[in-house]
Every structure is written in C-alpha cells, then in structure tokens.
Design a protein around this motif. Structure first.
Motif, short mmCIF file in Angstrom:
data_model
loop_
_atom_site.label_atom_id
_atom_site.label_comp_id
_atom_site.label_asym_id
_atom_site.label_seq_id
_atom_site.Cartn_x
_atom_site.Cartn_y
_atom_site.Cartn_z
N ALA A 141 0.84 -1.20 0.00
CA ALA A 141 0.00 0.00 0.00
C ALA A 141 0.87 1.25 0.00
O ALA A 141 0.54 2.25 -0.63
CB ALA A 141 -0.92 0.00 1.21
N THR B 125 -2.39 9.36 -5.22
CA THR B 125 -3.11 8.11 -4.96
C THR B 125 -2.67 7.50 -3.63
O THR B 125 -3.49 6.99 -2.86
CB THR B 125 -2.87 7.11 -6.11
OG1 THR B 125 -3.27 7.71 -7.33
CG2 THR B 125 -3.66 5.83 -5.89
N LEU C 35 -4.43 9.40 -1.04
CA LEU C 35 -5.86 9.04 -1.06
C LEU C 35 -6.07 7.68 -0.38
O LEU C 35 -7.00 7.51 0.42
CB LEU C 35 -6.35 9.00 -2.51
CG LEU C 35 -7.86 8.84 -2.73
CD1 LEU C 35 -8.62 10.03 -2.16
CD2 LEU C 35 -8.18 8.67 -4.22
N ALA C 36 -5.18 6.73 -0.66
CA ALA C 36 -5.30 5.40 -0.05
C ALA C 36 -5.29 5.52 1.48
O ALA C 36 -6.06 4.86 2.17
CB ALA C 36 -4.17 4.50 -0.52
N ARG C 37 -4.43 6.40 2.00
CA ARG C 37 -4.37 6.60 3.46
C ARG C 37 -5.68 7.18 3.97
O ARG C 37 -6.17 6.80 5.04
CB ARG C 37 -3.20 7.52 3.81
CG ARG C 37 -1.85 6.81 3.75
CD ARG C 37 -0.69 7.78 3.60
NE ARG C 37 0.61 7.17 3.84
CZ ARG C 37 1.23 6.37 2.98
NH1 ARG C 37 0.65 6.05 1.84
NH2 ARG C 37 2.43 5.88 3.27
N GLN C 38 -6.27 8.10 3.18
CA GLN C 38 -7.53 8.73 3.63
C GLN C 38 -8.69 7.75 3.58
O GLN C 38 -9.63 7.85 4.37
CB GLN C 38 -7.85 9.94 2.74
CG GLN C 38 -6.93 11.13 2.92
CD GLN C 38 -7.21 12.20 1.88
OE1 GLN C 38 -6.88 12.06 0.71
NE2 GLN C 38 -7.87 13.27 2.31
N LEU C 39 -8.65 6.81 2.62
CA LEU C 39 -9.81 5.94 2.39
C LEU C 39 -9.71 4.61 3.13
O LEU C 39 -10.70 3.89 3.25
CB LEU C 39 -9.99 5.69 0.89
CG LEU C 39 -10.18 6.94 0.01
CD1 LEU C 39 -10.53 6.53 -1.41
CD2 LEU C 39 -11.26 7.85 0.59
N ALA C 40 -8.53 4.27 3.62
CA ALA C 40 -8.37 2.98 4.31
C ALA C 40 -9.33 2.90 5.48
O ALA C 40 -9.49 3.85 6.23
CB ALA C 40 -6.93 2.81 4.78
#
Lengths: 294, 294
Positions: A190, A198, A201-206
């Motif tokens: 990840a 991205t 964003l991955a950190r925000q959406l996890a």
C-alpha cells in the motif's frame, strides 16, 4: 511454585495462582521490577537473587523466546535440581534442543494467551481461561512432570493440548508467524504506490478492513523477526505455500476466470469459521473492507 | 429527494435525510421490500412504480455495483430528466462509462461507509458520520450538480473528497479490493497444510491475529469477485506489487537477513497508523497474533 520473569505471562500466572491459594516465588532481573511486582502482588516472594527459587518443585520459565534460547548461565546454575521445569516459548523445537537433558525434569509448553501489553504492568488475572496451553512432550519426558504442568495449566483454566514439537511449530507458523509477514507485505504494498496523490488518497480511504488485515504486520518488529528466525523452516514452508496461493489468484484475475475466483472465495468463506477461536466462532464477518458493499 | 434501493446505503441515507426534515421518495424492486421499508420509516414514499421518482430533483442510485453497471431499462426510462443523479458504487471508472452523457446531470460518487449487514433491515441512522464520501467529477460534470451532491454528503456528516476516477479506483484497489485476495490466500494457505494432524492443530490454535488477518478474505465471495472484475487493472497492479513484497520477505527469511527483515517490519510498524481511520488512529496494536509475545 516458582516463576522466572513477571511480564505478561509470568505476572498473569502469578496472579491466578495466588488467587487459588498457591505460594508463588518469583525471580526477576531488575530491582525496580521486583519492587513494582511486590506492589502489584504478582507473587508472594519476588527477588533478584536466584536463591528465591530453591524451595520450588515446579518452575515456569516465563521469559521471552530469545532469553529461553540463550539463558544467562547464572539462571541455569540457580534452578533447583530435580525441579519440574517448563517454559512459555512460542516455538518448541529450539527450546527443547536448548533445555532437554539438564539436571531438571523439563516439559516444553506454550500457553497461547496474551494481550498487546508487556512488562511488569501487563499481568492480568484470568489471562489463560479457555485459551490453549500446548505441551510438546518427547519420548523421554517424565510423565509425572508432564502431569504437574497439565494440572498447572488446568488450574488457571487453560485448554490442555499435547502434540509433537515440530507439529506445534508448523501449526504456529501457519496461523501466527507467517501471517505477520503476509500482513506486513500489505502495508509495504500500500505504501509502494508511486503516484503520490493516490498514495495519500489510499491513506484517507483505508477503513476497518485494511486496519484488521494490517494489524499484526504493524506489530513488534523484533518479535516478528525472532519468530521467523527461530521457526525458519516452518515459516518458509508456510510462506512458500502462501505465495503460490497469491500467484494462483493473480492468474485467475489476469485470465478473467471469474467463476473459479468466486468458487475459491466461497471456499474461504466456509473455511474461516474453522479457524476462529471458540469465543469468536459465532461472530459475523464484521465490518466491511472499505464500504457497505463488503 | 429520491433514492433507488433501500439496502444498507439507501436505507441509512433515507433515515438520516428524513431525520433532517427532507422528504424522501424511494423506488424498490419487491413489494415485500416496499412494505418493510414503510414499516421501518426508511422513506416518506416507497413504491415499486418508478413514477415515485418523478418529482425528485436529486436521485441517489443506491444499488449494488453490478446493477449500476447493468441497470434495468425500465429504471433508466423512469429517471426524471434533468435530475441530478449520483451513485454509490465502489468502482468509479466503469460507472462513469455507463452513466455519463445521459438525460440527467450525473455525478459519480462513493460513500465509504458500511456494516456487515445488507438488505432492507440493514439501514441505520448515522452511518455516514465522519466517513469519506468521494466524488469523481469529470471535465464536463455540471458544477451545480456536484455542489448538490456535496451538500447531501455533508448533510449526513460525511467527509467530502473529490478526485480523479482512476485515482479513486487505484486507491480502493490498494486498501480494499486487493486486500480481500491477500486475506483469502491466507485461509487457503492455512487450509493447504498436508499433514492432517497439523491442519487440525492450526484450527485449534488460531487466535485473534489470524481471525483479523483472514476476516475480509472470508467475506462475500460474489462481491469480492465483482470488485476484482470491475476494477481489474488496478487490482492486478496492486496484487503484483503485493506479490513482489512477499517474494522479497521470503528471500530475507531464506537468506537469513534478519537485520533487514527487522528494518522492514519496523517500517511497517511506523506505516500502519497512517492508514488507520481517524477514529482508530489512536488504537493500540491490539491483541497478539497467537500469544502474549506479539
């Protein structure tokens, strides 16, 4: 009744045994630990002098695995001869290699209980209730000694199990040691996203799904390494088997074999309850991976 | 205000919006669902006749991803022209491909909230509070429509985010879709132990660490497959990156490069909090993988 080390396992054991009326004598390394252990009532007698163990007929080495594999000479010298000796190490073959054939009657065992805590503050009453306590006796293990350790385990409410040491080590590689690397690789993957936006964003959406899958991979690095190191063959076998499953799933996605993928995921859905601890066995799949659709 | 589908997302949205005084009109497929939804008060008007949506200026397609990608013709015909239309799909590029350029003003969005439940009984108030609600506007997305969807998301307490659709799809592949396969492969590997006694022992000894790491892999097989199918390129990229991390860890264990392994696990320990949802960000690593030593 003697305990060497009053961390999570030793301290919890001391609390449970005293509650049941046994006299507990404990050896610890640091004077400050001894003082705090006395304050917490983890044992009746706590000392940094190995002599404290002399009267004990049964001694539990409640030490971290690395100290079990490389015990200070002073400790060995101080252990009462003829005493029944057991350990709490999470890998059994190397512990047996180190401790079999000494002046004592050694029984290798592994109480599989714990919390995220460690140290003299970590011990809690009731830690072992309903948890497995695995012993790995050998052909020349004293049956009377084994029986004493069994009674100890059952006295604190643990579920007693006996098996071969290599069997134990392969099983814990599968369900404990290898999964740490599986979980760690998820965090690395990840983090490996090259596009910075991205990655952010991955950190925000996890969400909870990622949090659960990555939990043990984000645990204590020294312990994760020690497990892999002291159980290397079994961890390698388990990790190789895991990698082949990942390669197979990757192929199914690559080749768009969606029916087979769904069949495999259905098998996983059936499998999981078999691996859930009795308490959790009735739990629902839990919150979704990242949204309401899982 | 119109909602198509009153499952977990649609039902929860209906409850929140009615609580805030909006009139909610909902279209559902089955008469039995309509009746139950009325009993639960998920919307003011619930009907199986698409005409129920005619007065609506904003319609949320709260349908499963497969129905979003393959909507019944009757639904499209019934959607009020000129209405602002948004969806809740967990993959955005294919949804945009399907819905852009219609008679309506479409805004692709993804409220990332959920529970393990589904269906008309699943809706709960407050589901979206503090959760991300991601929109993926395109160059020709109507700014007024986007603003209406933003107000809707913020009205129910969600954290509004805008990004590119492909960026969203890559991010959810990393933190949601690929991890399902990572977790499923763990169950397959644990089940793949050839020695029956060890396989049985693994089931008896598996603890909370294994339960957490395998949770999303033991989830809904059809949904896991649909995610991989509808987000295939991003899932393949994420899974390939993950496989390379596993291969690298396997090499470190194989070659006994313990210092490097511990460094990588330390990096993982630092990384994990970056991926925890705000609420959980302060949580401790949690219970150990299988015993007190992790």
């Amino acid at each position: 009744m003697g305990i060497v080390g009053l961390g999570l396992i030793g301290g919890s054991l001391g609390l449970d045994l005293r509650q049941r009326g046994l006299e507990v004598r404990a050896l610890v390394h640091r004077p400050s630990t001894a003082e705090r252990a006395r304050e917490r009532g983890l044992a009746d007698q706590v000392d940094t002098d190995p002599a404290v163990l002399q009267p004990c007929g049964l001694v539990v080495l409640a030490l971290p695995l690395d100290q079990l594999l490389h015990p200070p000479a002073a400790l060995e010298a101080a252990l009462p001869a003829e005493a029944v000796l057991t350990d709490v190490g999470s890998v059994k073959a190397p512990v047996l290699e180190r401790w079999r054939g000494g002046r004592w009657r050694f029984v290798a065992s592994h109480p599989m209980a714990g919390t995220a805590q460690a140290g003299v503050e970590a011990g809690v009453a009731g830690l072992f209730a309903e948890r497995p306590w695995v012993a790995t006796p050998e052909a020349d293990t004293d049956p009377g000694a084994l029986e004493q350790v069994r009674q100890l385990a059952e006295l604190v409410g643990a579920r007693w199990l006996c098996c071969d040491a290599s069997q134990h080590d392969r099983a814990v590689a599968l369900i404990s040691h290898m999964p740490v690397l599986v979980s760690a690789a998820l965090l690395e993957a990840a983090d490996g996203e090259n596009d910075g936006a991205t990655a952010q964003l991955a950190r925000q959406l996890a969400s909870s799904g990622f949090a659960d899958t990555s939990r043990i991979g984000g645990g204590n690095p020294a312990l994760g390494t020690l497990m892999a190191r002291s159980n290397r063959d079994a961890v390698l076998a388990a990790l190789g088997r895991y990698r082949r499953q990942i390669e197979a799933l990757e192929q199914l996605v690559q080749q768009q074999r969606w029916g087979e993928l769904e069949q495999r995921l259905s098998r996983c859905q059936q499998l999981r309850p078999e691996f859930l601890p009795p308490a959790a066995a009735t739990e629902p799949p839990g919150p979704p991976a990242a949204d309401g659709k899982r």
